[in-house]
Design a protein around this motif. Structure first.
Motif, short mmCIF file in Angstrom:
data_model
loop_
_atom_site.label_atom_id
_atom_site.label_comp_id
_atom_site.label_asym_id
_atom_site.label_seq_id
_atom_site.Cartn_x
_atom_site.Cartn_y
_atom_site.Cartn_z
N GLU A 101 -33.20 -15.63 -80.79
CA GLU A 101 -34.41 -14.78 -80.86
C GLU A 101 -34.14 -13.48 -81.59
O GLU A 101 -34.99 -12.97 -82.31
N GLU A 102 -32.96 -12.94 -81.37
CA GLU A 102 -32.60 -11.68 -82.00
C GLU A 102 -32.61 -11.81 -83.53
O GLU A 102 -33.07 -10.91 -84.24
N LEU A 103 -32.16 -12.93 -84.01
CA LEU A 103 -32.13 -13.14 -85.46
C LEU A 103 -33.56 -13.32 -86.00
O LEU A 103 -33.89 -12.85 -87.10
N VAL A 104 -34.42 -13.94 -85.22
CA VAL A 104 -35.83 -14.06 -85.60
C VAL A 104 -36.43 -12.66 -85.70
O VAL A 104 -37.11 -12.31 -86.68
N ARG A 105 -36.15 -11.86 -84.68
CA ARG A 105 -36.72 -10.50 -84.64
C ARG A 105 -36.24 -9.67 -85.83
O ARG A 105 -37.02 -9.01 -86.51
N LEU A 106 -34.95 -9.73 -86.09
CA LEU A 106 -34.40 -8.95 -87.21
C LEU A 106 -35.00 -9.41 -88.54
O LEU A 106 -35.22 -8.60 -89.45
N GLY A 122 -40.26 -4.42 -95.79
CA GLY A 122 -40.38 -4.50 -97.25
C GLY A 122 -39.12 -4.93 -97.98
O GLY A 122 -39.00 -4.70 -99.19
N PHE A 123 -38.20 -5.60 -97.27
CA PHE A 123 -37.01 -6.12 -97.97
C PHE A 123 -37.36 -7.47 -98.59
O PHE A 123 -36.88 -8.52 -98.17
N SER A 136 -30.08 -15.16 -106.88
CA SER A 136 -29.81 -14.51 -105.59
C SER A 136 -30.62 -15.21 -104.50
O SER A 136 -31.51 -15.99 -104.80
N CYS A 137 -30.27 -14.90 -103.25
CA CYS A 137 -30.87 -15.65 -102.13
C CYS A 137 -31.89 -14.81 -101.38
O CYS A 137 -31.98 -13.60 -101.54
N PHE A 138 -32.61 -15.49 -100.50
CA PHE A 138 -33.71 -14.92 -99.72
C PHE A 138 -33.29 -13.61 -99.04
O PHE A 138 -32.47 -13.60 -98.11
N THR A 139 -33.87 -12.51 -99.49
CA THR A 139 -33.41 -11.19 -99.05
C THR A 139 -33.64 -10.91 -97.56
O THR A 139 -32.72 -10.42 -96.89
N PRO A 140 -34.82 -11.19 -96.99
CA PRO A 140 -35.02 -10.82 -95.57
C PRO A 140 -33.95 -11.44 -94.65
O PRO A 140 -33.48 -10.77 -93.72
N ALA A 141 -33.56 -12.67 -94.93
CA ALA A 141 -32.55 -13.31 -94.08
C ALA A 141 -31.20 -12.61 -94.23
O ALA A 141 -30.45 -12.47 -93.26
N GLN A 142 -30.91 -12.15 -95.42
CA GLN A 142 -29.63 -11.47 -95.63
C GLN A 142 -29.59 -10.14 -94.89
O GLN A 142 -28.57 -9.76 -94.29
#
Ligand code: GLN
Length: 383
Positions: free
Chosen positions: A44-49, A57-58, A266-272
């Motif tokens: 859940e913490e990773l979902v929230r982040l 806006g990342f 480059s890869c999906f920014t929000p996940a990074q």
């Protein structure tokens, strides 16, 4: 209409077995223990982040090699786990998944007719990855039923064209792992024959019974020759993210990035952004092996009620089972039959061999909720 045709660069390749079996599972409403993915929610913490990163806006390109705070978090994690320093600037690149990192490593290195040693059963992307780059896969069977490497055979199959050796520990599909004596043999061989290494370590945290993960990164003489590939999806229960990373020495990584920058860039920014924060918590990764060991043990215990006979699993999402005392079908036909008649999907291990070697074993994925495993076994007891 008869359209134009192109000559296939991969004439012997069909649709990957994971897609085939998952589609069959959907069609027959079967419990899908075939393709390796969890059926439970990611942390859940990773979902929230991740939601935070989106809202903050990342959402534009991250740097080509990856979001720097994430590369720094990875370097810190590697130091914590394996006691080695990796330079986040020059040695780490974030990739869209482990398979992409593996493909890019082969593409970076291989020229026409270069040979790569591949152990079978092999994850099904390696050989097409090698061949589409003009390389030649030199296939060596792992010893059955231990699925360990026969190093004498490796020596015998090395030629002046041998360029690389492909390793995978914990191993898909068998759950075998590299041991200290394997590492010793590997050290001698790569030195003697000047070989490079592609190490697939996507199941790095899924290793059981207190065994250490013998990452190639731990051994300086191996690391200096290696592209080491990891996955976020496999270890943080988000395989659909297609996120991972590759670690290699600076000169190797510079060439890897030349290929990568003109492929996905480059890869999906929000996940990074989210993972950079998430990985700072050591508990985020230190508990994973225990979590999955419980799943392995729970599934194994349930399976004792069935007539399937287990082979040991030391790591990964997977456990192999013999079925050959239950049926005369080939492993492929048995997997299809099981899906259609008993509504449980699995993977035939012969799919991991170029020339279908059928040892009468199938692969089940235990990365599932307890209730899913229970429902699957309720059906498997009837076989
Ligand atoms: N690695 C997964 C497995 O072995 C499959 C990944 C994929 O389908 N590409 O089941």
């Amino acid at each position: 209409m008869e359209g134009l045709k192109i000559e296939s660069k991969l004439p012997n390749v069909g649709t990957t077995i994971f897609t085939v079996m998952s589609a069959l599972a959907t069609e027959y409403k079967a419990i899908n223990l075939s393709q390796g993915f969890p059926d439970f929610q990611m942390p859940e913490e990773l979902v929230r982040l991740t939601c935070n990163a989106l809202q903050q806006g990342f959402n534009q390109y991250s740097p080509m090699a990856g979001w720097m705070p994430l590369r720094e978090s990875i370097a810190a994690k590697i130091h914590d786990l394996y006691g080695v320093n990796v330079n986040p600037d020059t040695e780490i690149t974030i990739t869209p998944g482990g398979t992409y990192g593996i493909y890019t490593a082969f593409t970076t290195v291989l020229r026409a007719s270069d040979e790569v040693i591949v152990f079978e059963p092999a994850y099904d992307s390696y050989i097409p990855n090698i061949e589409v780059n003009g390389g030649i896969a030199v296939r060596i069977p792992l010893e059955f039923p231990t699925y360990r490497i026969n190093w004498d055979e490796v020596r015998a199959r090395i030629t002046p064209r041998t360029r690389m050796i492909a390793l995978n520990s914990p191993h898909n599909p068998t759950g075998s792992i590299l041991r200290d004596d394997d590492i010793e043999q590997l050290r001698q061989i790569v030195q003697e024959y000047d070989l490079l290494i592609m190490s697939d370590e996507v199941y790095e945290h899924l290793i059981y019974d207190g065994e250490p993960h013998r990452s190639i990164l731990r051994y300086p003489d191996l690391r200096e020759r290696a592209f080491v590939n990891f996955s976020f999806g496999k270890v943080y229960h988000c395989t659909g993210w297609k996120m991972g990373y590759c670690i290699a020495p600076p000169a190797f990584m510079a060439e890897f990035r030349k290929v990568h920058q003109f492929n996905c860039f480059s890869c999906f920014t929000p996940a990074q952004v989210a993972l950079a924060e998430f990985l700072k918590d050591r508990e985020a990764y230190r508990g994973i092996s225990n979590f999955y060991q419980q799943k392995r043990d729970y599934f194994a215990k349930l399976m004792q009620q069935t007539r399937f006979k287990p082979l040991p699993s030391y790591g990964s999402y997977f456990q192999l089972y013999y079925f050959d005392h239950l049926s005369d079908l080939s492993d492929k036909d048995f997997s299809i039959w099981l899906t259609k008649e008993h509504s449980v999907a699995c993977i035939p291990v012969s799919a991991f061999y170029q020339e279908a070697t059928d040892n009468g074993v199938v692969r089940f994925c235990f990365a599932k909720k307890e209730e899913t495993l229970e429902r699957a076994v309720e059906r498997l007891v009837k076989v």
